[in-house]
Design an enzyme around this catalytic site. Structure first.
Site, PDB file in Angstrom:
ATOM      1  N   ARG A 186      19.328   8.133  47.077  1.00 19.74           N
ATOM      2  CA  ARG A 186      20.170   8.453  45.928  1.00 19.74           C
ATOM      3  C   ARG A 186      19.314   8.366  44.672  1.00 19.74           C
ATOM      4  O   ARG A 186      18.499   7.439  44.536  1.00 19.74           O
ATOM      5  CB  ARG A 186      21.343   7.464  45.855  1.00 19.74           C
ATOM      6  CG  ARG A 186      22.513   7.917  44.998  1.00 19.74           C
ATOM      7  CD  ARG A 186      23.637   6.899  45.039  1.00 19.74           C
ATOM      8  NE  ARG A 186      23.298   5.672  44.343  1.00 19.74           N
ATOM      9  CZ  ARG A 186      23.896   4.495  44.540  1.00 19.74           C
ATOM     10  NH1 ARG A 186      24.840   4.394  45.447  1.00 19.74           N
ATOM     11  NH2 ARG A 186      23.537   3.435  43.846  1.00 19.74           N
ATOM     12  N   HIS A 189      17.366  18.208  46.950  1.00 14.13           N
ATOM     13  CA  HIS A 189      18.385  17.541  47.762  1.00 14.13           C
ATOM     14  C   HIS A 189      18.699  18.360  49.015  1.00 14.13           C
ATOM     15  O   HIS A 189      19.869  18.580  49.367  1.00 14.13           O
ATOM     16  CB  HIS A 189      19.665  17.292  46.944  1.00 14.13           C
ATOM     17  CG  HIS A 189      20.474  16.134  47.467  1.00 14.13           C
ATOM     18  ND1 HIS A 189      21.269  15.363  46.646  1.00 14.13           N
ATOM     19  CD2 HIS A 189      20.607  15.613  48.719  1.00 14.13           C
ATOM     20  CE1 HIS A 189      21.865  14.421  47.370  1.00 14.13           C
ATOM     21  NE2 HIS A 189      21.466  14.556  48.628  1.00 14.13           N
ATOM     22  N   ASN A 227      18.754  17.538  54.232  1.00 15.87           N
ATOM     23  CA  ASN A 227      19.732  17.763  55.295  1.00 15.87           C
ATOM     24  C   ASN A 227      20.430  19.098  55.031  1.00 15.87           C
ATOM     25  O   ASN A 227      21.618  19.146  54.730  1.00 15.87           O
ATOM     26  CB  ASN A 227      20.743  16.615  55.316  1.00 15.87           C
ATOM     27  CG  ASN A 227      21.699  16.698  56.486  1.00 15.87           C
ATOM     28  OD1 ASN A 227      21.355  17.214  57.552  1.00 15.87           O
ATOM     29  ND2 ASN A 227      22.907  16.204  56.298  1.00 15.87           N
ATOM     30  N   VAL A 285      14.762   9.499  49.449  1.00 14.85           N
ATOM     31  CA  VAL A 285      15.659  10.428  50.146  1.00 14.85           C
ATOM     32  C   VAL A 285      17.071   9.856  50.196  1.00 14.85           C
ATOM     33  O   VAL A 285      17.895  10.300  50.990  1.00 14.85           O
ATOM     34  CB  VAL A 285      15.164  10.732  51.575  1.00 14.85           C
ATOM     35  CG1 VAL A 285      13.866  11.530  51.555  1.00 14.85           C
ATOM     36  CG2 VAL A 285      14.991   9.440  52.386  1.00 14.85           C
ATOM     37  N   GLU A 316      20.831  14.597  38.421  1.00 19.80           N
ATOM     38  CA  GLU A 316      20.819  15.616  39.470  1.00 19.80           C
ATOM     39  C   GLU A 316      21.976  16.582  39.237  1.00 19.80           C
ATOM     40  O   GLU A 316      23.110  16.128  39.058  1.00 19.80           O
ATOM     41  CB  GLU A 316      20.939  14.966  40.846  1.00 19.80           C
ATOM     42  CG  GLU A 316      20.766  15.952  41.993  1.00 19.80           C
ATOM     43  CD  GLU A 316      20.714  15.278  43.366  1.00 19.80           C
ATOM     44  OE1 GLU A 316      21.497  15.701  44.234  1.00 19.80           O
ATOM     45  OE2 GLU A 316      19.904  14.341  43.550  1.00 19.80           O
TER      46      GLU A 316
END
Length: 311
Positions: free
Chosen positions: A224, A272, A275, A222, A253
């Site tokens: 990078r 991703h 959050n 979680v 990514e």
């Protein structure tokens, strides 16, 4: 700030009633960028950040926990007389909750259950585990890792932590300095990568580290994407060297269509969104109010970015 007047604080790149209300809640006075603000609350990424700041600005609040791009672009360096703070810690509980969800999904064989199209519990039972009594290695026990420790403890899991300094992490059975990270791979049952994103750290988990893990291990990232060697991970998943991986961040990514990680049965990918905005914005607003309160009271906002450390 002294008690002579409330600090004047601008919100950028555009005025936003939600953030101006947070400024008021902390004892500040919202103002425009052109009105000689004492501080600037930034609400988006580095693109569009002003090349020059009004000389009155003494503090800038950034919206992200990781600040490597802000540092690599020289934005912080170009304003050495300004105190810069990140949002590190503001989102820790949210991201830790996502990491726990991914770990539980793996250990409880949720991907296999979701893929099933018939009632066959006997075929799934051997792959179902538990976190009760398990040892979880937290690689990078900063805000997210420290928030995760008590969540794991509630489920009966133990934690081993890795930090730069090796100073004890509350609740962890043992804390290793990063120089001793190689010791942890054969010790823990599962791993959560939550290291702070800095430009000088990459590929913490490669072929050698994966080979040293238990074949029942799940790896959760979680932090990078480039902290894990994607090619090595795919090989380990395919060979059964580890039980599985759950990734909220990937390298590359966004993860392109057709990438093996989308179809390997023991891999879980979330885009991703540990959050997401509906949770991120309220947490950032709370962080802004807390820091404006500190600034208005003459205290230093927190956490202050240290360019030499990379965070």
């Amino acid at each position: 700030m002294t008690s002579e007047r409330a600090p004047r604080i601008a919100v950028g790149p555009a005025r936003d009633a939600r953030f101006e209300q947070a400024v008021v809640g902390g004892g500040g006075v919202p103002c425009g960028f052109e009105d000689a603000p004492d501080a600037l609350i930034w609400t988006t990424g580095p693109d569009g950040f002003p090349e020059t700041l009004p000389p009155s600005v003494r503090w800038v609040q950034l919206p992200s926990a990781g600040v490597e791009y802000w540092l690599s672009q020289g934005i912080v360096r170009d304003h050495p007389h300004v105190t810069w703070t990140s949002a590190a810690g503001a989102y820790s509980a949210t991201v830790a909750e996502h990491a726990l969800m991914l770990l539980l999904a793996g250990v409880r064989a949720l991907p296999a259950h979701l893929a099933a199209t018939s009632w066959a519990p006997e075929t799934l039972a051997p792959s179902v585990g538990t976190l009760r009594g398990a040892t979880v290695g937290i690689i990078g026990a900063g805000g997210v890792g420290r928030a995760l420790v008590p969540m794991l403890a509630t489920l009966g899991a133990h934690t081993l932590a890795v930090t730069r300094s090796g100073r004890p992490v509350p609740g962890a059975v043992e804390t290793f300095p990063v120089e001793r990270i190689d010791e942890i791979w054969p010790l823990a049952d599962h791993f959560v990568i939550s290291a702070i994103a800095t430009t000088d750290v990459e590929r913490l988990v490669g072929a050698a580290e994966l080979a040293a893990m238990k074949p029942t291990a799940w790896v959760i990232n979680v932090a990078r994407g480039d902290l894990v060697d994607t090619d090595a991970l795919v090989a380990a998943l395919r060979s059964g060297a580890i039980a599985g991986a759950a990734l909220d961040v990937t390298d590359p990514e966004p993860l392109p269509d057709g990438h093996p990680l989308w179809t390997i049965p023991n891999a879980v990918v979330t885009p991703h969104d540990s959050n997401p905005a509906p949770l991120r914005i309220p947490a950032y607003l709370e962080h802004v109010t807390e820091n404006v309160t500190r600034f208005a009271s003459g205290l230093a906002p927190s956490p202050v970015i240290d360019p030499s450390a990379g965070y």
